[in-house]
Design a protein around this motif. Structure first.
Motif, PDB file in Angstrom:
ATOM      1  N   ILE B  23       0.861  -1.184   0.000  1.00  0.00           N
ATOM      2  CA  ILE B  23       0.000   0.000   0.000  1.00  0.00           C
ATOM      3  C   ILE B  23       0.900   1.238   0.000  1.00  0.00           C
ATOM      4  CG2 ILE B  23      -1.798   1.273   1.230  1.00  0.00           C
ATOM      5  CD1 ILE B  23      -2.802  -1.453   0.373  1.00  0.00           C
ATOM      6  N   ILE B  24       0.698   2.083  -0.997  1.00  0.00           N
ATOM      7  CA  ILE B  24       1.550   3.281  -1.121  1.00  0.00           C
ATOM      8  C   ILE B  24       0.687   4.511  -1.415  1.00  0.00           C
ATOM      9  CG2 ILE B  24       3.616   2.058  -1.880  1.00  0.00           C
ATOM     10  CD1 ILE B  24       2.834   2.784  -4.779  1.00  0.00           C
ATOM     11  N   TYR B  25       1.282   5.674  -1.286  1.00  0.00           N
ATOM     12  CA  TYR B  25       0.648   6.944  -1.649  1.00  0.00           C
ATOM     13  C   TYR B  25       1.478   7.609  -2.753  1.00  0.00           C
ATOM     14  CZ  TYR B  25      -2.834   7.090   2.160  1.00  0.00           C
ATOM     15  OH  TYR B  25      -3.917   6.847   2.975  1.00  0.00           O
ATOM     16  N   ILE B 140     -14.068   9.049  -7.716  1.00  0.00           N
ATOM     17  CA  ILE B 140     -14.321  10.239  -6.889  1.00  0.00           C
ATOM     18  C   ILE B 140     -13.149  10.569  -5.958  1.00  0.00           C
ATOM     19  CG2 ILE B 140     -16.823   9.897  -6.943  1.00  0.00           C
ATOM     20  CD1 ILE B 140     -16.611   9.022  -3.995  1.00  0.00           C
ATOM     21  N   GLU B 141     -12.261   9.618  -5.741  1.00  0.00           N
ATOM     22  CA  GLU B 141     -11.115   9.903  -4.883  1.00  0.00           C
ATOM     23  C   GLU B 141     -10.101  10.828  -5.563  1.00  0.00           C
ATOM     24  OE1 GLU B 141      -9.873   6.364  -2.342  1.00  0.00           O
ATOM     25  OE2 GLU B 141     -11.539   5.551  -3.469  1.00  0.00           O
ATOM     26  N   THR B 143     -10.637  13.720  -5.850  1.00  0.00           N
ATOM     27  CA  THR B 143     -10.701  14.888  -4.953  1.00  0.00           C
ATOM     28  C   THR B 143      -9.500  14.897  -4.008  1.00  0.00           C
ATOM     29  OG1 THR B 143     -13.108  14.785  -5.023  1.00  0.00           O
ATOM     30  CG2 THR B 143     -12.138  16.062  -3.238  1.00  0.00           C
ATOM     31  N   GLU B 144      -9.181  13.729  -3.454  1.00  0.00           N
ATOM     32  CA  GLU B 144      -8.038  13.636  -2.539  1.00  0.00           C
ATOM     33  C   GLU B 144      -6.721  13.900  -3.281  1.00  0.00           C
ATOM     34  OE1 GLU B 144      -8.085  10.283   0.094  1.00  0.00           O
ATOM     35  OE2 GLU B 144      -6.064  10.655   0.834  1.00  0.00           O
ATOM     36  N   CYS B 148      -4.509  16.756  -1.971  1.00  0.00           N
ATOM     37  CA  CYS B 148      -3.339  16.317  -1.187  1.00  0.00           C
ATOM     38  C   CYS B 148      -2.205  15.771  -2.049  1.00  0.00           C
ATOM     39  CB  CYS B 148      -3.749  15.230  -0.201  1.00  0.00           C
ATOM     40  SG  CYS B 148      -5.074  15.704   0.905  1.00  0.00           S
ATOM     41  N   GLY B 149      -2.428  15.577  -3.325  1.00  0.00           N
ATOM     42  CA  GLY B 149      -1.358  15.110  -4.208  1.00  0.00           C
ATOM     43  C   GLY B 149      -1.321  13.611  -4.433  1.00  0.00           C
ATOM     44  N   SER B 150      -2.091  12.845  -3.645  1.00  0.00           N
ATOM     45  CA  SER B 150      -2.063  11.386  -3.834  1.00  0.00           C
ATOM     46  C   SER B 150      -3.251  10.749  -3.118  1.00  0.00           C
ATOM     47  CB  SER B 150      -0.757  10.794  -3.276  1.00  0.00           C
ATOM     48  OG  SER B 150      -0.666  11.047  -1.888  1.00  0.00           O
ATOM     49  N   VAL B 151      -3.433   9.475  -3.376  1.00  0.00           N
ATOM     50  CA  VAL B 151      -4.438   8.685  -2.656  1.00  0.00           C
ATOM     51  C   VAL B 151      -3.858   7.277  -2.569  1.00  0.00           C
ATOM     52  CG1 VAL B 151      -5.744   7.983  -4.722  1.00  0.00           C
ATOM     53  CG2 VAL B 151      -6.915   8.141  -2.516  1.00  0.00           C
ATOM     54  N   TRP B 152      -4.330   6.499  -1.608  1.00  0.00           N
ATOM     55  CA  TRP B 152      -3.684   5.187  -1.447  1.00  0.00           C
ATOM     56  C   TRP B 152      -3.912   4.269  -2.641  1.00  0.00           C
ATOM     57  CZ3 TRP B 152      -6.220   0.418  -1.131  1.00  0.00           C
ATOM     58  CH2 TRP B 152      -7.584   0.441  -0.835  1.00  0.00           C
ATOM     59  N   LEU B 153      -2.899   3.476  -2.906  1.00  0.00           N
ATOM     60  CA  LEU B 153      -2.929   2.531  -4.016  1.00  0.00           C
ATOM     61  C   LEU B 153      -2.269   1.239  -3.574  1.00  0.00           C
ATOM     62  CD1 LEU B 153      -3.240   2.059  -7.196  1.00  0.00           C
ATOM     63  CD2 LEU B 153      -0.846   2.725  -7.319  1.00  0.00           C
TER      64      LEU B 153
END
Lengths: 171, 419
Positions: B23-25, B140-141, B143-144, B148-153
């Motif tokens: 799990i990374i950002y 829709i993520e 938006t994050e 914030c520049g990233s979302v979890w992947l």
């Protein structure tokens, strides 16, 4: 939050659909996100009395592909609305993401867990460590807990509160 | 253990050493959003109290879903989009009549490079894999990501598909891309990146690679990309500045599966209702009456698709019962088609040419269908209601098959026109 849930087991089979089985589709179409409303319809497709029978701390034990179908978050919000935990053999990816975003403590990839339980058994599950105990049958299993980064989102209460928290650091 | 292209890209952008399952950002280097989600992300950001985007210069906004406003509501939305773009200082804004389809023009304009990491609102951004970029839809993520520049992947595994053999006359990459997702099936590619390579790759141009990278997302792949090669370099020369890294997977990378797939799909392929992976050979549905035909969408709106249609339409006229819409993917494609005389040829045959973008495929807001009608088109999906009416039926095929069917007023094997 307390990551240890102790309560009654509610066992379900494979392929429960997120729309229909776990939650009526209309709530997804209406974009209903209030878990206090959704809780009253949890499992409406398979056990309409379910919302009256469960107590906080109880644990849903599901088979393969729990929450399959078009990924809608409403079913998972309904589970959170009752304060239940979830242990599943597998959860398809869209629903996996929704379960995180709903702030639901769960264990995924618990192969064969259905063989160890029956509805009504007393369970104790530590969602932080992955330790699973069937107190009624004296069975202990060790499953893989969720990644720490995902537990942070659940700890915050799901996607929206977690994002707010993250923004407070960015600002 | 070696790494896949996906693991290499995500290792580079996170400055770490990542493998499938982690799990990374990761921070995308490019973010795309289309005209139908701009008002929504703005509302979400306002509710969160966010006034600035994390990196507005990385964002591309494209007016492709409804470039020609056909209702007061659409005009109002376009106005709001323009105001929102200005408010956040987004400089890469391709409004009506500027870029065209947001899954195609950024590749043409050199925004997309091999090994680049992209995130987007819309699922078919995987087209960027045509030049070896890793493009992941986050819905829709986004938006994050914007805030914030990233979302979890979760770093996806890779299914490697080695293409072999060659196309038979009358078939093209659309036929292959459709049959491929039918043959692969959802289970095998679930949450995996489909990585294309193999001996047949040099024979497949960038347009064909767009099509290949477009279909697997519809059966649950996480993304799709083509291992970049000399064709990629040739295409990008003059479009991209600076050095280009021909990234490739290591031989000992940990693939979920390695599959050989032959381009010889025997006959043109048709996706029948209600999903794009319900695919049969054209011979099984030949003769089915059609009322609506369309060439366009991010799956098939390139110059080569228009040329394939023109080859069949030349000297023929559209069947009186059929209305035929052609939507070139981008302004550049439209202009090139005009130069080659294709636009005039289409008009003479009785087709309607629309503004570049998604065309009817974006929910049938323009050129939709009525109950009881049947369409043959090159769109991305054939769910009931995709082009408006719930009781209309959509069959998907190559531009050649669509053109041949539009002439005959029924589903037709394009090889009948190619002697």
């Amino acid at each position: 939050m307390d990551w240890i849930y102790k309560g009654k087991c509610w066992k379900f089979g494979d392929n429960l659909g997120i729309d229909g089985d776990v939650m009526p589709l209309r709530f997804a179409l209406e974009r209903e996100l209030d878990k206090n409303i959704l809780r009253d319809y949890l499992m409406a497709g398979v056990d309409p009395e379910f919302p009256q029978k469960v107590s906080p701390g109880d644990i849903i034990v599901a088979g393969k592909r729990f929450g399959q179908g078009n990924p809608h978050i409403q079913g998972f919000l309904g589970i959170v609305g009752h304060g239940l935990g979830l242990v599943a053999e597998s959860i398809p990816r869209g629903s996996f993401r929704n379960a995180i975003n709903a702030g639901l403590p769960f264990l995924n990839g618990c192969d064969g867990v259905g063989n160890d339980v029956d509805t009504g058994d007393e369970l104790e599950v530590n969602f932080l460590t992955g330790e699973f105990n069937n107190l009624s049958r004296n069975i202990t299993r060790q499953y893989m807990p969720l990644d720490a980064k995902l537990r942070e989102i659940i700890q915050a209460g799901g996607w929206a509160p977690s994002l707010e928290k993250r923004l407070s650091h960015v600002r | 253990m070696g790494k896949t292209i996906t693991e290499k890209v995500l290792s580079r952008v996170t400055g770490g050493d990542v493998s499938a399952g982690e799990i990374i950002y990761p921070e995308p280097e490019l973010i795309t959003v289309h005209d139908w989600y701009v008002v929504n992300f703005d509302k979400a950001l306002k509710e969160l109290g966010v006034e600035k985007l994390y990196e507005p210069d990385k964002v591309i906004i494209s007016t492709d879903h409804e470039p020609v406003a056909v209702s007061p509501q659409a005009s109002e939305r376009q106005k709001q989009v323009r105001e929102i773009v200005k408010k956040y200082g987004i400089k890469h804004f391709y409004d009506s009549g500027r870029g065209g389809h947001g899954h195609i023009f950024p590749v043409e304009m050199g925004f997309v490079k091999p090994g680049m990491f992209v995130e987007a609102y819309d699922v078919h951004v995987t087209n960027f894999g045509a030049v070896g970029a890793l493009a992941i839809p986050v819905l829709i993520e986004i938006t994050e990501v914007l805030a914030c520049g990233s979302v979890w992947l979760k770093v996806p595994e890779t299914v490697r598909v080695n293409l072999t053999g060659s196309l038979l006359p009358g078939t093209n990459m659309r036929d292959v891309a459709q049959k491929l997702i039918c043959d692969l099936g959802a289970e095998r590619v679930d949450y995996a990146v489909v990585e294309f390579g193999g001996d047949a790759m040099p024979s497949i141009d960038i347009a064909g690679r767009h099509t290949l990278c477009n279909t697997p997302i519809d059966i649950g792949a996480k993304s799709v990309l083509v291992e970049p090669d000399q064709s990629t370099l040739d295409y990008l020369a003059g479009r991209v500045n600076g050095p280009i890294d021909l990234i490739s997977s290591d031989l000992d990378a940990n693939f979920r599966e390695i599959i050989d797939y032959d381009l010889n799909v025997l006959e043109p392929q048709i996706a029948i209702p209600p999903t794009p992976d319900c695919v049969v050979g054209v011979s099984e549905v030949v003769g089915k009456e059609v009322h609506h035909a369309f060439i366009g969408s991010c799956a098939a709106a390139n110059l080569s698709d228009l040329r394939a249609a023109a080859e069949i339409l030349r000297g023929n006229r559209i069947h009186p019962q059929v209305r035929f819409i052609i939507t070139p993917g981008t302004q550049e494609i439209m202009s090139a088609a005009e130069e080659e005389g294709l636009i005039g040829l289409f008009a003479e045959a009785g087709a309607m040419i629309t503004q570049p973008g998604c065309g009817p495929c974006a929910g049938g807001r323009i050129g939709g269908m009525a109950d009881g009608e049947t369409s043959i088109n090159t769109g991305t999906r054939n769910d009931y209601g995709r082009l408006g009416a719930m009781k209309s039926e959509i069959y998907l095929g190559s531009a050649s098959t669509v053109a041949a069917s539009a002439i005959q007023g029924k589903i037709t094997d394009p090889r009948d026109f190619l002697n």
